[in-house]
Write an enzyme that holds these catalytic residues in place. Structure first.
Site, mmCIF file in Angstrom:
data_model
loop_
_atom_site.group_PDB
_atom_site.id
_atom_site.type_symbol
_atom_site.label_atom_id
_atom_site.label_comp_id
_atom_site.label_asym_id
_atom_site.label_seq_id
_atom_site.Cartn_x
_atom_site.Cartn_y
_atom_site.Cartn_z
ATOM 1 N N CYS A 29 0.812 -1.221 0.000
ATOM 2 C CA CYS A 29 0.000 0.000 0.000
ATOM 3 C C CYS A 29 0.841 1.264 0.000
ATOM 4 O O CYS A 29 0.356 2.330 -0.382
ATOM 5 C CB CYS A 29 -0.939 0.016 1.197
ATOM 6 S SG CYS A 29 -2.195 -1.270 1.157
ATOM 7 N N GLN A 88 -5.295 -9.213 5.928
ATOM 8 C CA GLN A 88 -5.256 -7.894 6.545
ATOM 9 C C GLN A 88 -6.477 -7.609 7.407
ATOM 10 O O GLN A 88 -6.372 -6.921 8.437
ATOM 11 C CB GLN A 88 -5.124 -6.808 5.472
ATOM 12 C CG GLN A 88 -3.748 -6.709 4.883
ATOM 13 C CD GLN A 88 -3.552 -5.450 4.064
ATOM 14 O OE1 GLN A 88 -4.185 -4.420 4.297
ATOM 15 N NE2 GLN A 88 -2.662 -5.521 3.091
ATOM 16 N N HIS A 92 -9.041 4.001 -1.645
ATOM 17 C CA HIS A 92 -7.671 3.493 -1.480
ATOM 18 C C HIS A 92 -7.261 2.684 -2.713
ATOM 19 O O HIS A 92 -7.228 1.455 -2.683
ATOM 20 C CB HIS A 92 -7.625 2.640 -0.219
ATOM 21 C CG HIS A 92 -6.274 2.108 0.143
ATOM 22 N ND1 HIS A 92 -5.088 2.589 -0.393
ATOM 23 C CD2 HIS A 92 -5.908 1.120 1.021
ATOM 24 C CE1 HIS A 92 -4.075 1.927 0.123
ATOM 25 N NE2 HIS A 92 -4.544 1.026 0.977
ATOM 26 N N CYS A 95 0.546 2.214 6.615
ATOM 27 C CA CYS A 95 0.757 0.799 6.919
ATOM 28 C C CYS A 95 0.772 0.012 5.620
ATOM 29 O O CYS A 95 0.157 0.404 4.625
ATOM 30 C CB CYS A 95 -0.336 0.284 7.852
ATOM 31 S SG CYS A 95 -2.010 0.387 7.182
#
Length: 389
Positions: free
Chosen positions: A91, A152, A345, A375
């Site tokens: 990410c 996740q 995102h 993160c």
């Protein structure tokens, strides 16, 4: 002594990462090419002067394979002599691109460089780069973590449990993200950073009317009886409402030195002050933002109270709220124009999207220092501090 400054920053609007999303019809190469083209048009920089284009993409397969950044630069009309590469720090891929680009300028290896990123999650779904039945980790990881790594979503649940975060707290944080993003749009605060594309001019995932009552009606997104038995402390409070959606988008920033900017008549938006990257527990996975923040503050010789604005990627509300508990940061300074829960995102694009939003927020609010951290899967995190010029 050389420095590194951002002189231009731009992003696409962010579409829903679904077949009917507003940008699903746009090839990922063209998404990124649009931001690169907009970057040089807005800055007036001759693209022939660009020493490198460093782009982040997470799922590098299918339409996002074969060094997407190189073909985006060519599609944008950059000379064939301008090189490009694509990096993957999950990410944080395009934030890592910013680090590499700025470090190249600081070292003298570059004079002008682009950091950017793209992800089309409608056309290249997450985990497309791992074929069914294939193990991306290998036997050494299985031996080191015999109980197995986790998705996740389970990490986000473990974080919520470890920091005693309630469903109400996480939903309230998510509502604030949507309301801040909606207000920023209504006040025209995104106008300078967004380059409309094919008639799309607004972020598609923002829900101005969302409320805690609406989010309270959502079911847990990651409940799994196997993980429930392994981790009895999980209360299953992560939902689609307090986690980031899947999205399409691209973003880019132009980085050079103050000396080069002055020579070319460019006005710096912010100076890239300090950088850090850390590793952390790959089972909790998403807590690296905590040590990364500490590390970058120590490198900058600053305290948390010196920072005027923060961008902490909202992969999950639990990540930001745990980070806040550990750092003591003022949430009123965090993601002031909304975060990924509302804006979206698009994985590889999010790092430079946060940077783009941050530099314009710094200018709008008169901030001196700003800190960005993200993160990343595998137990990683990037952090950097920007300073007004």
């Amino acid at each position: 002594m050389r420095d590194a400054v951002i002189v231009e920053a731009v992003r696409t609007p962010i579409g829903k990462g679904k077949p009917n999303g507003s940008l699903a019809h746009v090839h990922p190469v063209e998404l990124l090419a649009h931001t690169l083209r907009s970057l040089v048009e807005r800055s007036g920089v001759d693209p022939a002067l660009i020493d490198d284009v460093i782009g982040g993409t997470v799922d590098q397969v299918g339409e996002q394979a074969m060094n997407t950044t190189r073909y985006a630069a060519l599609s944008a009309g950059f000379p064939e002599t301008v090189p490009a590469t694509t990096v993957d720090r999950q990410c944080g891929s395009s934030q890592q691109a910013v680090h590499f680009a700025a470090q190249g300028v600081l070292s003298g290896a570059y004079d002008i460089v682009v950091a950017c990123g793209v992800e089309s999650m409608s056309r290249v779904p997450m985990w497309s780069n791992v074929p069914p039945g294939k193990d991306p980790f290998g036997p050494g990881i299985a031996a080191r973590y015999p109980d197995g790594l986790v998705p996740q979503g389970i990490s986000a649940e473990l974080i919520a449990a470890k920091w005693s975060l309630t469903r109400e707290q996480m939903d309230a944080f998510a509502v604030t993200s949507h309301h801040r993003a909606a207000a920023a749009w209504e006040q025209g605060l995104f106008d300078a950073e967004v380059a409309p594309l094919d008639g799309v001019s607004r972020d598609e995932s923002v829900r101005p009317g969302t409320t805690p009552e609406v989010l309270a009606g959502l079911e847990p997104a990651y409940h799994d009886p196997v993980f429930a038995e392994r981790f009895p402390q999980i209360e299953w409070n992560i939902t689609a409402g307090n986690a980031s959606p899947i999205n399409d988008g691209a973003s880019a920033v132009l980085i050079t030195s103050s000396e080069t900017a002055a020579r070319l008549g460019l006005r710096p938006l912010a100076r890239l002050h300090s950088f850090a990257v850390t590793g952390s527990d790959p089972v909790l996975m998403l807590t690296g933002v905590i040590p990364a923040t500490d590390k970058v503050l120590r490198r900058a010789n600053l305290s948390i109270d010196d920072i005027d604005l923060f961008e902490v990627n909202e992969a999950f509300a639990s990540v930001v709220l745990a980070w806040r508990q550990e750092t003591g940061a003022d949430l009123a300074k965090v993601n002031v124009h909304g975060g990924a829960i509302a804006l979206g995102h698009p994985l590889g694009a999010s790092g430079t999207r946060l940077t783009t939003t941050l530099v314009y927020a710094m200018r709008e609010r008169g901030a001196r220092y700003a800190l960005q951290t993200m993160c990343e899967a595998g137990g990683l995190a990037n952090a950097m501090i920007l300073e007004v010029v």
